[in-house]
Write an enzyme that holds these catalytic residues in place. Structure first.
Site, PDB file in Angstrom:
ATOM      1  N   LEU A 157      13.323  51.542  33.865  1.00 26.57           N
ATOM      2  CA  LEU A 157      12.753  50.468  34.677  1.00 26.57           C
ATOM      3  C   LEU A 157      11.697  51.017  35.621  1.00 26.57           C
ATOM      4  O   LEU A 157      11.829  52.126  36.147  1.00 26.57           O
ATOM      5  CB  LEU A 157      13.850  49.779  35.490  1.00 26.57           C
ATOM      6  CG  LEU A 157      15.032  49.204  34.703  1.00 26.57           C
ATOM      7  CD1 LEU A 157      15.863  48.314  35.608  1.00 26.57           C
ATOM      8  CD2 LEU A 157      14.579  48.461  33.472  1.00 26.57           C
ATOM      9  N   GLY A 198      16.731  52.922  31.934  1.00 29.42           N
ATOM     10  CA  GLY A 198      16.364  51.772  31.102  1.00 29.42           C
ATOM     11  C   GLY A 198      15.843  52.180  29.725  1.00 29.42           C
ATOM     12  O   GLY A 198      15.957  51.418  28.756  1.00 29.42           O
ATOM     13  N   ASN A 236      21.200  57.510  34.175  1.00 30.74           N
ATOM     14  CA  ASN A 236      21.276  58.364  35.369  1.00 30.74           C
ATOM     15  C   ASN A 236      21.225  57.586  36.676  1.00 30.74           C
ATOM     16  O   ASN A 236      20.911  58.132  37.726  1.00 30.74           O
ATOM     17  CB  ASN A 236      20.124  59.380  35.341  1.00 30.74           C
ATOM     18  CG  ASN A 236      18.754  58.714  35.298  1.00 30.74           C
ATOM     19  OD1 ASN A 236      18.586  57.696  34.660  1.00 30.74           O
ATOM     20  ND2 ASN A 236      17.780  59.284  35.995  1.00 30.74           N
ATOM     21  N   GLU A 237      21.567  56.285  36.606  1.00 31.98           N
ATOM     22  CA  GLU A 237      21.392  55.422  37.785  1.00 31.98           C
ATOM     23  C   GLU A 237      22.030  55.974  39.056  1.00 31.98           C
ATOM     24  O   GLU A 237      21.439  55.901  40.137  1.00 31.98           O
ATOM     25  CB  GLU A 237      21.964  54.014  37.500  1.00 31.98           C
ATOM     26  CG  GLU A 237      21.040  53.098  36.713  1.00 31.98           C
ATOM     27  CD  GLU A 237      20.971  53.420  35.235  1.00 31.98           C
ATOM     28  OE1 GLU A 237      21.680  54.347  34.786  1.00 31.98           O
ATOM     29  OE2 GLU A 237      20.204  52.760  34.516  1.00 31.98           O
TER      30      GLU A 237
HETATM   31  N1  CO8 Z   1       9.023  53.947  37.450  1.00 32.25           N
HETATM   32  C1  CO8 Z   1       7.814  54.045  38.044  1.00 32.25           C
HETATM   33  N2  CO8 Z   1       7.040  55.157  38.031  1.00 32.25           N
HETATM   34  C2  CO8 Z   1       7.533  56.221  37.379  1.00 32.25           C
HETATM   35  C3  CO8 Z   1       8.788  56.194  36.741  1.00 32.25           C
HETATM   36  C4  CO8 Z   1       9.552  54.987  36.793  1.00 32.25           C
HETATM   37  N3  CO8 Z   1      10.765  54.860  36.211  1.00 32.25           N
HETATM   38  N4  CO8 Z   1       8.995  57.400  36.178  1.00 32.25           N
HETATM   39  C5  CO8 Z   1       7.900  58.168  36.460  1.00 32.25           C
HETATM   40  N5  CO8 Z   1       7.020  57.454  37.186  1.00 32.25           N
HETATM   41  C6  CO8 Z   1       5.701  57.893  37.643  1.00 32.25           C
HETATM   42  C7  CO8 Z   1       5.781  59.169  38.485  1.00 32.25           C
HETATM   43  O1  CO8 Z   1       6.067  58.892  39.831  1.00 32.25           O
HETATM   44  C8  CO8 Z   1       4.379  59.717  38.280  1.00 32.25           C
HETATM   45  O2  CO8 Z   1       3.510  58.954  39.092  1.00 32.25           O
HETATM   46  P1  CO8 Z   1       2.165  59.656  39.712  1.00 32.25           P
HETATM   47  O3  CO8 Z   1       1.352  60.074  38.514  1.00 32.25           O
HETATM   48  O4  CO8 Z   1       1.552  58.578  40.521  1.00 32.25           O
HETATM   49  O5  CO8 Z   1       2.649  60.825  40.520  1.00 32.25           O
HETATM   50  C9  CO8 Z   1       4.046  59.344  36.817  1.00 32.25           C
HETATM   51  O6  CO8 Z   1       4.929  58.245  36.501  1.00 32.25           O
HETATM   52  C10 CO8 Z   1       4.312  60.473  35.840  1.00 32.25           C
HETATM   53  O7  CO8 Z   1       5.646  60.949  36.028  1.00 32.25           O
HETATM   54  P2  CO8 Z   1       6.004  62.496  35.843  1.00 32.25           P
HETATM   55  O8  CO8 Z   1       4.941  63.361  36.393  1.00 32.25           O
HETATM   56  O9  CO8 Z   1       7.391  62.684  36.374  1.00 32.25           O
HETATM   57  O10 CO8 Z   1       5.987  62.580  34.231  1.00 32.25           O
HETATM   58  P3  CO8 Z   1       6.677  63.681  33.322  1.00 32.25           P
HETATM   59  O11 CO8 Z   1       6.071  63.523  31.974  1.00 32.25           O
HETATM   60  O12 CO8 Z   1       6.683  65.019  33.964  1.00 32.25           O
HETATM   61  O13 CO8 Z   1       8.237  63.217  33.253  1.00 32.25           O
HETATM   62  C11 CO8 Z   1       9.970  61.574  33.039  1.00 32.25           C
HETATM   63  C12 CO8 Z   1       8.556  62.024  32.607  1.00 32.25           C
HETATM   64  C13 CO8 Z   1      10.995  62.570  32.521  1.00 32.25           C
HETATM   65  C14 CO8 Z   1      10.236  60.206  32.437  1.00 32.25           C
HETATM   66  C15 CO8 Z   1      10.032  61.547  34.585  1.00 32.25           C
HETATM   67  O14 CO8 Z   1       8.916  60.824  35.064  1.00 32.25           O
HETATM   68  C16 CO8 Z   1      11.274  60.900  35.156  1.00 32.25           C
HETATM   69  O15 CO8 Z   1      12.333  61.492  35.132  1.00 32.25           O
HETATM   70  N6  CO8 Z   1      11.127  59.667  35.683  1.00 32.25           N
HETATM   71  C17 CO8 Z   1      12.182  58.974  36.349  1.00 32.25           C
HETATM   72  C18 CO8 Z   1      13.040  58.284  35.370  1.00 32.25           C
HETATM   73  C19 CO8 Z   1      14.139  57.508  36.034  1.00 32.25           C
HETATM   74  O16 CO8 Z   1      14.947  58.012  36.776  1.00 32.25           O
HETATM   75  N7  CO8 Z   1      14.159  56.203  35.777  1.00 32.25           N
HETATM   76  C20 CO8 Z   1      15.147  55.346  36.343  1.00 32.25           C
HETATM   77  C21 CO8 Z   1      14.622  53.983  36.511  1.00 32.25           C
HETATM   78  S1  CO8 Z   1      15.917  52.895  37.030  1.00 32.25           S
HETATM   79  C22 CO8 Z   1      16.478  52.170  35.580  1.00 32.25           C
HETATM   80  O17 CO8 Z   1      15.877  52.254  34.549  1.00 32.25           O
HETATM   81  C23 CO8 Z   1      17.753  51.364  35.605  1.00 32.25           C
HETATM   82  C24 CO8 Z   1      17.993  50.731  36.919  1.00 32.25           C
HETATM   83  C25 CO8 Z   1      19.180  49.803  36.923  1.00 32.25           C
HETATM   84  C26 CO8 Z   1      19.252  49.077  38.259  1.00 32.25           C
HETATM   85  C27 CO8 Z   1      20.557  48.508  38.541  1.00 32.25           C
HETATM   86  C28 CO8 Z   1      20.709  48.081  39.999  1.00 32.25           C
HETATM   87  C29 CO8 Z   1      21.869  47.207  40.247  1.00 32.25           C
END
Ligand code: CO8
Length: 303
Positions: free
Chosen positions: A109, A154, A178-179
């Site tokens: 997400l 997500g 990993n939430e």
């Molecule tokens: N949302 C928004 N922006 C993101 C996200 C994301 N999920 N993931 C990465 N970005 C952004 C980064 O901040 C970065 O932005 P900028 O260029 O402005 O600095 C850009 O995307 C590139 O990211 P990376 O440099 O980290 O890219 P890599 O290729 O090195 O790594 C990964 C890619 C492995 C995907 C890494 O970005 C990562 O681990 N991202 C986080 C993933 C994550 O934890 N997602 C969880 C989202 S929450 C969800 O899906 C379920 C929520 C359920 C809610 C329930 C509530 C009740």
């Protein structure tokens, strides 16, 4: 149950979910939150590309939303519209989902959709997340995730929403729900989908610790079904799909419905409450602080 199975056979599994449809089975456009949002979307570049091979009946849906295919409201809207179109197209029997980005399948997400947004907007977003899962998990098509990069949260939900998962054999790529690592809680239907995939104990460990599994570890717990070299992900998915499509559609679809219906119905009957829960949870000051810290961590990791 017999009625459900008869209806599944007659209208298809997604027909059971007809109240969620963006379009009716006859192709008429219905007023839906997803559709009206799409009209508001000013972005001209599609986030999704679909190629349907009419000779095989297999569509490849490519996610192409840099930098990380995060699931924003616009992305989810486009995804659902494409899925619905394929679902209505009788010539399409199988769907492969993959990414055009190197290293990332989907980052899950879009955190920016949950940070600093109004309760109304959060509710709209969450409805679209539900819609994506309902359409995918309940699809009549045979669905394969060709996971060619990392797939947290997500992204993992999307993968386990498919019937089969093929991942690149590279320990640098990870997948999991990993939430808890973000200070948030995976909703019950994320949990149920994971339990249905890996069993209760592995799901419990995985969810409580917010584990991200490397591709080999994901294979060990059954979170993915197969690992292949990077350049063979799509071809393996195509080969695997032909095995799935060798099974008569109606038998496969009814069986899929039998396996998944209870899980889907649980969300369908709690949909509004789930939205309310999400909105009140995500807009809490403490959760907003956790999200901000997580965003900062993502940025600082890069620096
Ligand atoms: N949302 C928004 N922006 C993101 C996200 C994301 N999920 N993931 C990465 N970005 C952004 C980064 O901040 C970065 O932005 P900028 O260029 O402005 O600095 C850009 O995307 C590139 O990211 P990376 O440099 O980290 O890219 P890599 O290729 O090195 O790594 C990964 C890619 C492995 C995907 C890494 O970005 C990562 O681990 N991202 C986080 C993933 C994550 O934890 N997602 C969880 C989202 S929450 C969800 O899906 C379920 C929520 C359920 C809610 C329930 C509530 C009740």
């Amino acid at each position: 149950m017999a009625n459900v199975l008869r209806n599944s056979a007659k209208f298809g599994f997604s027909g059971v979910l007809s109240q969620l449809s963006i379009h009716s089975r006859h192709g008429r456009e219905c007023v839906s939150p997803c559709f009206s949002l799409q009209q508001r979307n000013n972005s001209t570049s599609p986030k999704i590309k679909v190629d349907l091979d009419s000779s095989t009946g297999v569509a490849v849906l490519r996610m192409q939303s840099p930098p990380v295919n995060s699931l924003s409201l616009d992305f989810l809207t486009e995804f659902c519209i494409n899925l619905e179109k394929l679902e209505m197209d009788r010539s399409c029997r199988g769907l492969i989902i993959t990414s055009t980005l190197s290293k990332v399948f989907s980052a899950g997400l879009d955190i920016m959709e949950m940070y600093g947004k109004s309760p109304e907007r959060c509710g709209e977003f969450w409805k679209a997340v539900q819609e994506m899962w309902l359409k995918l998990y309940g699809s009549n098509m045979a669905t394969i995730a060709a996971i060619n990069g990392s797939s947290p949260a997500g992204g993992c939900l999307m993968s386990i929403g498919c019937d089969y998962r093929i991942m690149v054999d590279n320990p640098r790529y990870s997948i999991g729900l990993n939430e808890t690592q973000l200070g948030i809680v995976a909703p019950f239907w994320f949990k149920d989908t994971l339990v249905n995939t890996v069993g209760n104990r592995a799901a419990e460990l995985s969810l409580e610790l917010g584990l991200l599994y490397s591709a080999p570890d994901a294979l060990k717990i059954g979170l993915v079904d197969q690992l292949v070299p990077e350049d063979q992900v799509l071809s393996t998915a195509q080969d695997t799909m032909s095995k799935w499509l060798a099974v008569p559609d109606h038998a496969r679809q009814i069986t899929k419905s039998m396996m998944r219906k209870q899980t889907i119905d649980k969300l369908l009957s709690n949909r509004e409450a789930d939205i309310t829960n999400f909105v009140s949870f995500i807009t809490k000051d403490s959760i907003q602080r956790s999200l901000r810290m997580y965003l900062e961590m993502l940025k600082s990791r890069k620096a």
